[in-house]
Scaffold this active site. Structure first.
Site, PDB file in Angstrom:
ATOM      1  N   GLU A 179       3.947  29.014  39.861  1.00  0.00           N
ATOM      2  CA  GLU A 179       4.376  27.818  39.136  1.00  0.00           C
ATOM      3  C   GLU A 179       3.479  26.616  39.422  1.00  0.00           C
ATOM      4  O   GLU A 179       3.095  26.378  40.571  1.00  0.00           O
ATOM      5  CB  GLU A 179       5.811  27.452  39.516  1.00  0.00           C
ATOM      6  CG  GLU A 179       6.847  28.446  39.063  1.00  0.00           C
ATOM      7  CD  GLU A 179       8.247  27.868  39.113  1.00  0.00           C
ATOM      8  OE1 GLU A 179       8.409  26.693  38.748  1.00  0.00           O
ATOM      9  OE2 GLU A 179       9.166  28.608  39.491  1.00  0.00           O
TER      10      GLU A 179
ATOM     11  N   SER B  62      13.932  23.352  35.946  1.00  0.00           N
ATOM     12  CA  SER B  62      12.776  22.536  35.585  1.00  0.00           C
ATOM     13  C   SER B  62      13.181  21.064  35.484  1.00  0.00           C
ATOM     14  O   SER B  62      13.680  20.498  36.448  1.00  0.00           O
ATOM     15  CB  SER B  62      12.138  23.071  34.296  1.00  0.00           C
ATOM     16  OG  SER B  62      10.809  22.624  34.168  1.00  0.00           O
TER      17      SER B  62
END
Length: 303
Positions: A244, A149
């Protein structure tokens, strides 16, 4: 897919939305969210086959995680958390699994978080840690830089900074669920906003507010490395889930990196949310992701 399997996915996604994604949309103070996240991550089982040793590199607390086999390569991992969350505690279980699966030494650190430490304190600290590893005698060719991330953002930013001294470039780069564009222009932020069980747009917006100072814009390549010149990067593994909100950050990186002649290994995992690799104890897609990391890392060791 069996009913029990469907229920497991549904239950996990519902739990994540209730305990992590929804609270992240409430503009709570970082100090209120951090201990909650630390406690939730205790649910992830640590791999018992590895050894964990506390370390300090360049003044930054970290952990050295070693598998039983002797390894020639080291994975330097940078945790995610939207620049204001995450710690050794939140990622320890994943790091133990990473060390066990790759049979390589793993180093991860508690780099300084925003808003207490805005840009560029995190990337400067991470650069100093990398330099400290080299001072210890570890060769760049034996290092793989990894991140998840926003940690993938910092991992890529570190690699781009190292381009100024090509002899310091690591052998490879691993980007898990990478967050690379702080202008938030990826289309998947919209079409996956109800599907990503873990990460919310509000959390990203809060992170940007905490991380950036008034003198740097979200589109600056120093904080949005997707907009930097990607030429000269080492072989890169990109892993992303189909649900996502950051899906398109990965796709855009792949396209731009391949245009720059970077060797990109792109892996898409159907039905997975942000940071799904942390759930490898329960979901085959996450377990496969670790197997893919091991295969990639081993291929670098053979080159």
């Amino acid at each position: 897919m069996k009913f029990g399997t469907v229920w497991k996915y549904y239950f996990t996604e519902s739990l994540l939305k209730a305990t992590i994604r929804t609270p992240s949309q409430l503009n709570l103070a970082p100090n209120a969210l951090r201990p909650v996240l630390d406690q939730l991550c205790r649910l992830f089982p640590q791999n018992p086959t590895v050894q964990i040793r506390p370390i300090r590199l360049a003044g930054v607390r970290g952990e050295e995680i070693k598998a039983q086999a002797s390894a020639t390569q080291l994975i330097f991992h940078i945790h995610g958390g939207a620049f204001f969350l995450g710690s050794l505690n939140t990622h320890r279980a994943l790091m133990t699994d990473l060390a066990s699966r790759t049979q390589m030494q793993v180093i991860h650190v508690d780099y300084p978080l925003a808003p207490e430490h805005p840009y560029p304190e995190a990337i400067d600290a991470i650069f100093d840690v990398y330099q400290a590893l080299l001072v210890q005698g570890i060769k760049p060719k034996d290092i793989i830089i990894s991140g998840d991330s926003c940690g993938a953002n910092l991992a890529l930013a570190l690699s781009l900074r190292l381009k100024q001294q090509p002899e310091l470039m690591p052998s490879g780069l691993i980007l898990m669920s990478p967050y690379l564009d702080l202008t938030l222009t990826s289309e998947s932020l919209r079409f996956n906003q109800k599907h990503d069980a873990l990460l919310s747009i509000e959390a990203l917006q809060a992170g940007i507010k905490h991380y950036l100072t008034d003198d740097i814009q979200p589109g600056d390549p120093r904080v949005s490395p997707l907009f930097d010149d990607l030429d000269g990067l080492p072989p890169t593994l990109v892993q992303v889930g189909s649900k996502e909100i950051l899906l398109d950050d990965s796709k855009r990186f792949r396209e731009k990196a391949e245009q720059a002649d970077v060797k990109v290994h792109f892996k898409l995992y159907t039905g997975m949310w942000n940071n799904f690799q942390m759930f490898n104890a329960w979901f085959p897609e996450a377990k496969q992701a670790l197997a893919d990391i091991a295969e990639f890392a081993t291929s670098l060791d053979l080159d």
